[in-house]
Scaffold this motif. Structure first.
Motif, PDB file in Angstrom:
ATOM      1  N   ILE A 232     -70.761  -0.950  31.919  1.00  0.00           N
ATOM      2  CA  ILE A 232     -69.882  -1.845  32.398  1.00  0.00           C
ATOM      3  C   ILE A 232     -69.557  -1.632  34.010  1.00  0.00           C
ATOM      4  O   ILE A 232     -69.399  -2.499  34.718  1.00  0.00           O
ATOM      5  CB  ILE A 232     -68.368  -1.524  31.722  1.00  0.00           C
TER       6      ILE A 232
ATOM      7  N   SER B 200     -73.006  -4.000  34.918  1.00  0.00           N
ATOM      8  CA  SER B 200     -72.407  -4.995  34.441  1.00  0.00           C
ATOM      9  C   SER B 200     -73.145  -5.810  33.421  1.00  0.00           C
ATOM     10  O   SER B 200     -73.302  -6.928  33.498  1.00  0.00           O
ATOM     11  CB  SER B 200     -71.995  -6.231  35.485  1.00  0.00           C
ATOM     12  N   TRP B 201     -73.746  -4.865  32.537  1.00  0.00           N
ATOM     13  CA  TRP B 201     -74.518  -5.412  31.359  1.00  0.00           C
ATOM     14  C   TRP B 201     -73.390  -6.227  30.580  1.00  0.00           C
ATOM     15  O   TRP B 201     -72.404  -6.240  30.223  1.00  0.00           O
ATOM     16  CB  TRP B 201     -75.095  -4.461  30.536  1.00  0.00           C
TER      17      TRP B 201
END
Length: 234
Positions: A111, A115-116
């Protein structure tokens, strides 16, 4: 081609007007998918070397190449981006976030760094939980699991971003002997299955025995490596 290469690498710290040499002109190369240890007495330069490889500190002079990047030239933001893409860390005191669950601790770098999207994160975290034998503990917080389990979570977190390189600074220092053996075997399993390179700083003879190559540091200088295989060439 080497995953990590140091050429005449020097790190000197300044305290007031006094210069304190920590690493003194070392040369070494580490190939991908290897299991490598730096050993030496306290103050010999082990942690300093790991910090430079992990872009937490800059060389004073010389050249350090990690994953085809001259990391000594990176500014703070570029170094942080490089770490997020290529390097995982395992610490002796685990460094898990106490208010997060096991699942959330592993998910955290996906995260904050990568930023998946949520579904991709979920698949990755569940895969790693299974790989380190912690699927049944996903909802627990760090104070509800043992030291060995915490280190398993730390290994999974280090691998969460598909890092090519994991740096482990005294990862078994706070573990009993049996648990330390299991954590070492887990990391070797991860190396074999995922092709991750593991580089350790340690005093632990169990890790030294498991390593393919042992680099010995004395007063910031590197002695000839003890090679158990052809995985690394100085």
């Amino acid at each position: 081609m080497a995953l990590i290469r140091a050429e005449k690498l020097v790190k000197t710290y300044r305290t007031g007007e006094v210069e304190v040499p920590a690493v003194r002109g070392v040369d070494f190369a580490i190939e991908a998918k290897s299991f490598v240890v730096f050993v030496g007495p306290s103050g010999s330069g082990k942690t300093t070397l790991l910090n430079m490889i992990g872009c937490l500190d800059h060389p004073t002079s010389g050249r350090l190449t990690v994953v085809d990047t001259d990391v000594g030239t990176l500014d703070r933001r570029a170094a942080a981006n490089f770490r997020g893409q290529h390097v995982g860390f395992v610490f002796q005191d685990f460094n898990l976030i106490p208010v997060l669950t096991v699942y959330e601790n592993i998910e955290y770098p996906l995260i904050m760094v990568q930023s998946w999207p949520e579904e991709k994160r979920r698949r990755q975290v569940m895969r790693l939980l299974e790989a380190v034998g912690m699927s049944g503990q996903a909802g627990k917080r760090p104070d509800q699991i043992s030291g060995g389990q915490k280190q398993r979570v730390a290994v999974a977190r280090a691998l969460a971003t598909d890092a090519q390189l994991v740096l482990a600074d005294e990862p078994t220092a706070n573990l009993d002997q049996d648990t330390a053996y299991r954590v070492i075997e887990l990391m070797k399993k991860m190396r074999d299955e995922l092709g991750t390179t593991f580089v350790f700083s340690t005093h632990d003879p169990k890790i030294m025995a498991a390593a393919e190559v042992v680099f010995t540091l004395e007063d910031g200088k590197l002695r000839r490596p003890s090679e158990k295989s052809a995985a690394v060439h100085a």
